[in-house]
Design a protein around this motif. Structure first.
Motif, PDB file in Angstrom:
ATOM      1  N   THR A 162      24.318  59.502  12.819  1.00 38.75           N
ATOM      2  CA  THR A 162      23.420  58.459  13.312  1.00 38.75           C
ATOM      3  C   THR A 162      22.335  58.111  12.299  1.00 38.75           C
ATOM      4  OG1 THR A 162      22.149  57.731  15.235  1.00 38.75           O
ATOM      5  CG2 THR A 162      21.811  60.015  14.535  1.00 38.75           C
ATOM      6  N   ASP A 163      21.876  59.082  11.510  1.00 38.11           N
ATOM      7  CA  ASP A 163      20.877  58.778  10.484  1.00 38.11           C
ATOM      8  C   ASP A 163      21.462  57.884   9.402  1.00 38.11           C
ATOM      9  OD1 ASP A 163      19.023  60.278  11.820  1.00 38.11           O
ATOM     10  OD2 ASP A 163      19.041  61.967  10.425  1.00 38.11           O
ATOM     11  N   ALA A 164      22.752  58.011   9.155  1.00 32.85           N
ATOM     12  CA  ALA A 164      23.385  57.200   8.116  1.00 32.85           C
ATOM     13  C   ALA A 164      23.729  55.798   8.609  1.00 32.85           C
ATOM     14  CB  ALA A 164      24.650  57.887   7.602  1.00 32.85           C
ATOM     15  N   PHE A 165      24.184  55.677   9.862  1.00 33.01           N
ATOM     16  CA  PHE A 165      24.722  54.400  10.335  1.00 33.01           C
ATOM     17  C   PHE A 165      23.866  53.705  11.388  1.00 33.01           C
ATOM     18  CE2 PHE A 165      28.350  56.765   8.715  1.00 33.01           C
ATOM     19  CZ  PHE A 165      29.046  55.799   7.997  1.00 33.01           C
ATOM     20  N   GLY A 166      23.195  54.459  12.258  1.00 35.56           N
ATOM     21  CA  GLY A 166      22.481  53.863  13.385  1.00 35.56           C
ATOM     22  C   GLY A 166      23.182  54.204  14.674  1.00 35.56           C
ATOM     23  N   ASP A 167      23.379  53.208  15.563  1.00 36.20           N
ATOM     24  CA  ASP A 167      24.121  53.442  16.792  1.00 36.20           C
ATOM     25  C   ASP A 167      25.514  53.949  16.441  1.00 36.20           C
ATOM     26  OD1 ASP A 167      21.876  52.297  17.873  1.00 36.20           O
ATOM     27  OD2 ASP A 167      22.895  50.601  18.811  1.00 36.20           O
ATOM     28  N   ALA A 168      26.039  54.861  17.249  1.00 31.93           N
ATOM     29  CA  ALA A 168      27.346  55.446  16.938  1.00 31.93           C
ATOM     30  C   ALA A 168      27.959  56.060  18.194  1.00 31.93           C
ATOM     31  CB  ALA A 168      27.203  56.518  15.855  1.00 31.93           C
ATOM     32  N   PRO A 169      29.289  56.181  18.243  1.00 33.36           N
ATOM     33  CA  PRO A 169      29.930  56.831  19.387  1.00 33.36           C
ATOM     34  C   PRO A 169      29.507  58.291  19.498  1.00 33.36           C
ATOM     35  CG  PRO A 169      31.541  55.574  18.120  1.00 33.36           C
ATOM     36  CD  PRO A 169      30.286  55.631  17.295  1.00 33.36           C
ATOM     37  N   PHE A 170      29.193  58.722  20.697  1.00 31.62           N
ATOM     38  CA  PHE A 170      28.881  60.126  20.950  1.00 31.62           C
ATOM     39  C   PHE A 170      29.344  60.526  22.349  1.00 31.62           C
ATOM     40  CE2 PHE A 170      25.409  63.665  20.719  1.00 31.62           C
ATOM     41  CZ  PHE A 170      26.400  64.593  20.433  1.00 31.62           C
ATOM     42  N   SER A 171      28.808  59.884  23.383  1.00 30.16           N
ATOM     43  CA  SER A 171      29.159  60.276  24.747  1.00 30.16           C
ATOM     44  C   SER A 171      30.636  60.061  25.045  1.00 30.16           C
ATOM     45  CB  SER A 171      28.303  59.511  25.760  1.00 30.16           C
ATOM     46  OG  SER A 171      28.534  58.110  25.654  1.00 30.16           O
ATOM     47  N   GLU A 172      31.265  59.066  24.430  1.00 27.88           N
ATOM     48  CA  GLU A 172      32.692  58.809  24.642  1.00 27.88           C
ATOM     49  C   GLU A 172      33.539  59.222  23.444  1.00 27.88           C
ATOM     50  OE1 GLU A 172      32.532  55.066  27.822  1.00 27.88           O
ATOM     51  OE2 GLU A 172      33.442  54.777  25.854  1.00 27.88           O
ATOM     52  N   ALA A 173      32.917  59.770  22.417  1.00 22.26           N
ATOM     53  CA  ALA A 173      33.683  60.222  21.258  1.00 22.26           C
ATOM     54  C   ALA A 173      34.419  61.512  21.599  1.00 22.26           C
ATOM     55  CB  ALA A 173      32.744  60.453  20.078  1.00 22.26           C
ATOM     56  N   MET A 174      35.484  61.807  20.863  1.00 23.93           N
ATOM     57  CA  MET A 174      36.304  63.009  21.075  1.00 23.93           C
ATOM     58  C   MET A 174      36.845  63.079  22.501  1.00 23.93           C
ATOM     59  SD  MET A 174      33.602  63.507  18.857  1.00 23.93           S
ATOM     60  CE  MET A 174      32.349  64.400  19.762  1.00 23.93           C
ATOM     61  N   GLN A 175      37.171  61.914  23.078  1.00 21.71           N
ATOM     62  CA  GLN A 175      37.668  61.855  24.455  1.00 21.71           C
ATOM     63  C   GLN A 175      39.061  61.244  24.519  1.00 21.71           C
ATOM     64  OE1 GLN A 175      36.025  63.075  27.169  1.00 21.71           O
ATOM     65  NE2 GLN A 175      34.384  63.793  25.830  1.00 21.71           N
ATOM     66  N   ILE A 176      39.841  61.397  23.463  1.00 17.22           N
ATOM     67  CA  ILE A 176      41.173  60.809  23.440  1.00 17.22           C
ATOM     68  C   ILE A 176      42.051  61.386  24.549  1.00 17.22           C
ATOM     69  CG2 ILE A 176      42.038  62.497  21.769  1.00 17.22           C
ATOM     70  CD1 ILE A 176      42.990  58.755  21.927  1.00 17.22           C
ATOM     71  N   GLN A 177      41.835  62.664  24.893  1.00 22.75           N
ATOM     72  CA  GLN A 177      42.637  63.288  25.951  1.00 22.75           C
ATOM     73  C   GLN A 177      42.359  62.657  27.304  1.00 22.75           C
ATOM     74  OE1 GLN A 177      40.063  64.649  24.509  1.00 22.75           O
ATOM     75  NE2 GLN A 177      38.769  65.689  26.014  1.00 22.75           N
ATOM     76  N   ASN A 178      41.238  61.958  27.415  1.00 20.41           N
ATOM     77  CA  ASN A 178      40.897  61.255  28.647  1.00 20.41           C
ATOM     78  C   ASN A 178      41.226  59.767  28.565  1.00 20.41           C
ATOM     79  OD1 ASN A 178      39.865  63.609  29.869  1.00 20.41           O
ATOM     80  ND2 ASN A 178      37.876  63.312  28.869  1.00 20.41           N
ATOM     81  N   GLY A 179      41.971  59.412  27.525  1.00 20.57           N
ATOM     82  CA  GLY A 179      42.416  58.033  27.383  1.00 20.57           C
ATOM     83  C   GLY A 179      41.421  57.098  26.726  1.00 20.57           C
ATOM     84  N   ILE A 180      40.327  57.632  26.180  1.00 27.20           N
ATOM     85  CA  ILE A 180      39.327  56.769  25.536  1.00 27.20           C
ATOM     86  C   ILE A 180      39.651  56.675  24.046  1.00 27.20           C
ATOM     87  CG2 ILE A 180      36.890  56.436  25.015  1.00 27.20           C
ATOM     88  CD1 ILE A 180      36.215  57.992  27.542  1.00 27.20           C
ATOM     89  N   LYS A 181      40.213  55.526  23.660  1.00 28.08           N
ATOM     90  CA  LYS A 181      40.614  55.331  22.272  1.00 28.08           C
ATOM     91  C   LYS A 181      39.631  54.454  21.499  1.00 28.08           C
ATOM     92  CE  LYS A 181      45.465  55.625  23.628  1.00 28.08           C
ATOM     93  NZ  LYS A 181      46.770  54.911  23.663  1.00 28.08           N
ATOM     94  N   THR A 182      38.853  53.697  22.222  1.00 34.18           N
ATOM     95  CA  THR A 182      37.848  52.837  21.585  1.00 34.18           C
ATOM     96  C   THR A 182      36.497  53.148  22.209  1.00 34.18           C
ATOM     97  OG1 THR A 182      38.380  51.072  23.164  1.00 34.18           O
ATOM     98  CG2 THR A 182      39.473  51.004  21.010  1.00 34.18           C
ATOM     99  N   PRO A 183      35.868  54.236  21.776  1.00 32.85           N
ATOM    100  CA  PRO A 183      34.616  54.683  22.417  1.00 32.85           C
ATOM    101  C   PRO A 183      33.464  53.710  22.197  1.00 32.85           C
ATOM    102  CG  PRO A 183      35.020  55.917  20.413  1.00 32.85           C
ATOM    103  CD  PRO A 183      36.262  55.109  20.666  1.00 32.85           C
ATOM    104  N   LYS A 184      32.617  53.649  23.195  1.00 30.57           N
ATOM    105  CA  LYS A 184      31.419  52.827  23.073  1.00 30.57           C
ATOM    106  C   LYS A 184      30.459  53.469  22.079  1.00 30.57           C
ATOM    107  CE  LYS A 184      28.529  54.994  26.636  1.00 30.57           C
ATOM    108  NZ  LYS A 184      27.745  54.799  27.870  1.00 30.57           N
ATOM    109  N   TYR A 185      29.554  52.663  21.552  1.00 28.07           N
ATOM    110  CA  TYR A 185      28.504  53.150  20.665  1.00 28.07           C
ATOM    111  C   TYR A 185      27.268  53.436  21.503  1.00 28.07           C
ATOM    112  CZ  TYR A 185      30.943  51.570  16.396  1.00 28.07           C
ATOM    113  OH  TYR A 185      31.827  51.406  15.368  1.00 28.07           O
TER     114      TYR A 185
END
Length: 525
Positions: A140-163
């Protein structure tokens, strides 16, 4: 005929749609029968930590070092001239946070006997949360807003996580650091796979609190008040019973081993393409030239450690010129043999720090200067400087160097010993910088000393500079982006192409709202 063509076209489109759909072909297809498809948890932990330590290339390592002008490029100058190219973050997510998240999720459920011998649930979860927070802060320090709460959730079907907004990310980072710290229990099975502290959870608690100090200060532009959330979190971490890093023995370091195919990532950069910047060199010399970007006018003998000649007489390469621009400005490239970064830092087996006692004391000095605490600014600053000298001594000087610690001279009689004492130079330099507070102000002197102490830790130094404005860095003369020292990295192309809706929404968190390296992120606005 037209009807036949129409039917064929419809079949073609339908077949294409089927080919693009997700299909479950079972376990017998698209699988390497010789591949490894599971790993134990200690391997996940050590792998995540070492992968983070070995983040290499321009996107993960060198660009920030160039942005804060520790080094200058000589031939290939796109990065030091702020070329606007997409960056990368896949290693952070795929190789690091994904593994740490799996540890957290699995140990939050049923812990099998095989899992228990690798560490108690409290300790495996605690260390993983703390280290994941450290990784996410880098993102986040490098980019700003970034996926976190929905990141690493591919097993739950989330392939395009929100920022998540950077403010929300910072809130979660603070929570994870505190939850991880408070979960750790030294009376239960130590975490296996911990390559930083070897399972010492007492030291992990101190690291968590020290990172909390850093995180709190990073929000100081948004919450400057002594009663605001940043100051409140800082004071809570500082007063926590687990303590913060105050000694070299408690510092967090990564060690590398080229013989085990785990080299320091800096070793992959061709030394001939880089020189220490003249700005850094003159600032450490304390000269009155225009290249000195600090208020310092006292020779800082850490320069001897930073350069490959172990000398105070090197020149450094002026920052921010193309090869042609350097010649046009009347400068020539100094010798790479004497003006390159020391092999002690970029050798294949050279260690690299994650968090030091010196930096922690400098953070405490800044908080005191801001009125957040009642600690003594001058004492915190002095201790921060002296401890930085000492940690360089411990980690980069060996008996084979024949280094005289009393005179700070290489080649003389070696003075070794297990107890590190402040050299005459460290004490004298620290005293001079404390005296500089009267003329230049505490925040400026502290910010400049952080720049020196964070040498080689480009991402943290870049975040400090963007927040404080110290030292007084001047943009590259031949800049490619209009003459603005980058305030962030540009989002990866994969996000622009495959997560475009969430990517476009994230741009609203920038000022201005464009995916440029000139736009400012939340804590920088």
């Amino acid at each position: 005929m037209k009807k036949i063509k129409s039917i064929l076209l419809s079949l073609t489109v339908f077949s294409f749609a089927l080919s693009c759909a997700d299909e479950n072909f079972g376990d017998n297809y698209n699988k390497d029968v010789n591949g490894i498809y599971s790993s134990d948890y200690k391997s996940l932990m050590s792998g995540a930590m070492m992968n983070f330590a070995q983040n290499g290339g321009n996107a993960y390592l060198m660009n920030p070092q160039l942005y804060v002008q520790y080094q200058s490029q000589y031939v290939y100058t796109t990065e030091s001239l702020y070329g606007e190219t997409a960056s990368a973050w896949s290693r952070y997510y795929v190789n690091q946070m994904n593994s740490l998240t799996k540890i957290i999720q699995d140990y939050s459920g049923t812990v099998t006997p095989a899992m228990a011998v690798q560490g108690s649930a409290q300790n495996m979860i605690g260390v993983s949360k703390i280290f994941r927070a450290i990784v996410m802060k880098r993102v986040t320090d490098a980019f700003g807003d970034a996926p976190f709460s929905e990141a690493m959730q591919i097993q739950n079907g989330i392939k395009t996580p929100k920022y998540d907004s950077q403010q929300a990310v910072y809130t979660q980072i603070i929570k994870d650091l505190k939850d991880g710290r408070d979960a750790l229990n030294s009376s239960t099975t130590a975490p296996q796979g911990d390559i930083i502290y070897g399972g010492n959870v007492t030291k992990w608690k101190k690291l968590a609190n020290s990172v909390l100090l850093q995180v709190a200060l990073q929000m100081s532009k948004k919450y400057p008040s002594a009663t605001g959330i940043a100051a409140t979190e800082f004071k809570a971490a500082l007063s926590n019973s687990s303590g913060v890093i105050e000694t070299i023995a408690d510092e967090a370091w990564f060690t590398f081993s080229s013989s085990n195919l785990l080299p320091n990532p800096l070793n992959a950069f061709r030394a001939a393409d880089y020189r220490l910047s003249r700005e850094l060199v003159e600032s450490l010399k304390g000269t009155t030239t225009s290249f000195n970007r600090t208020s310092n006018h006292t020779p800082d003998t850490r320069l001897k450690m930073y350069n490959n000649a172990f000398s105070m007489s090197i020149t450094g390469l002026p920052y921010g010129y193309s090869s042609q621009g350097l010649t046009a400005a009347g400068y020539s490239a100094p010798s790479s043999a004497t003006n390159s970064q020391s092999l002690k830092f970029r050798g294949a087996d050279s260690p690299m720090n994650l968090m030091t006692a010196g930096y922690t004391f400098l953070n405490r000095a800044e908080a005191a200067a801001r009125g957040w605490t009642t600690e003594n600014v001058e004492l915190m600053l002095s201790q921060g400087i002296v401890l930085n000298y000492q940690t360089l001594d411990k980690h980069y000087i060996t008996n084979s160097d024949n280094y005289d610690r009393n005179t700070n001279v290489w080649g003389g009689p070696n003075i070794s010993g297990t107890t590190l004492q402040p050299t005459v130079y460290a004490d004298a330099y620290a005293a001079a910088r404390v005296a500089d507070i009267t003329a230049f102000g505490a925040l400026r002197v502290i910010g400049e000393e952080k720049w020196v102490a964070l040498f080689n830790n480009g991402l943290d130094s870049w975040s400090e500079w963007r927040r404080t404005g110290y030292p007084n860095l001047v943009p590259a003369t031949n800049a490619l982006n209009g003459g603005v020292i980058p305030r962030r990295m540009i989002y990866p192309l994969e996000e622009q192409n495959f997560n475009s809706a969430n990517y476009k929404t994230a741009l609203s968190g920038l000022n201005p709202g464009t995916d440029s390296n000139k736009s400012k992120i939340w804590w920088d606005q």
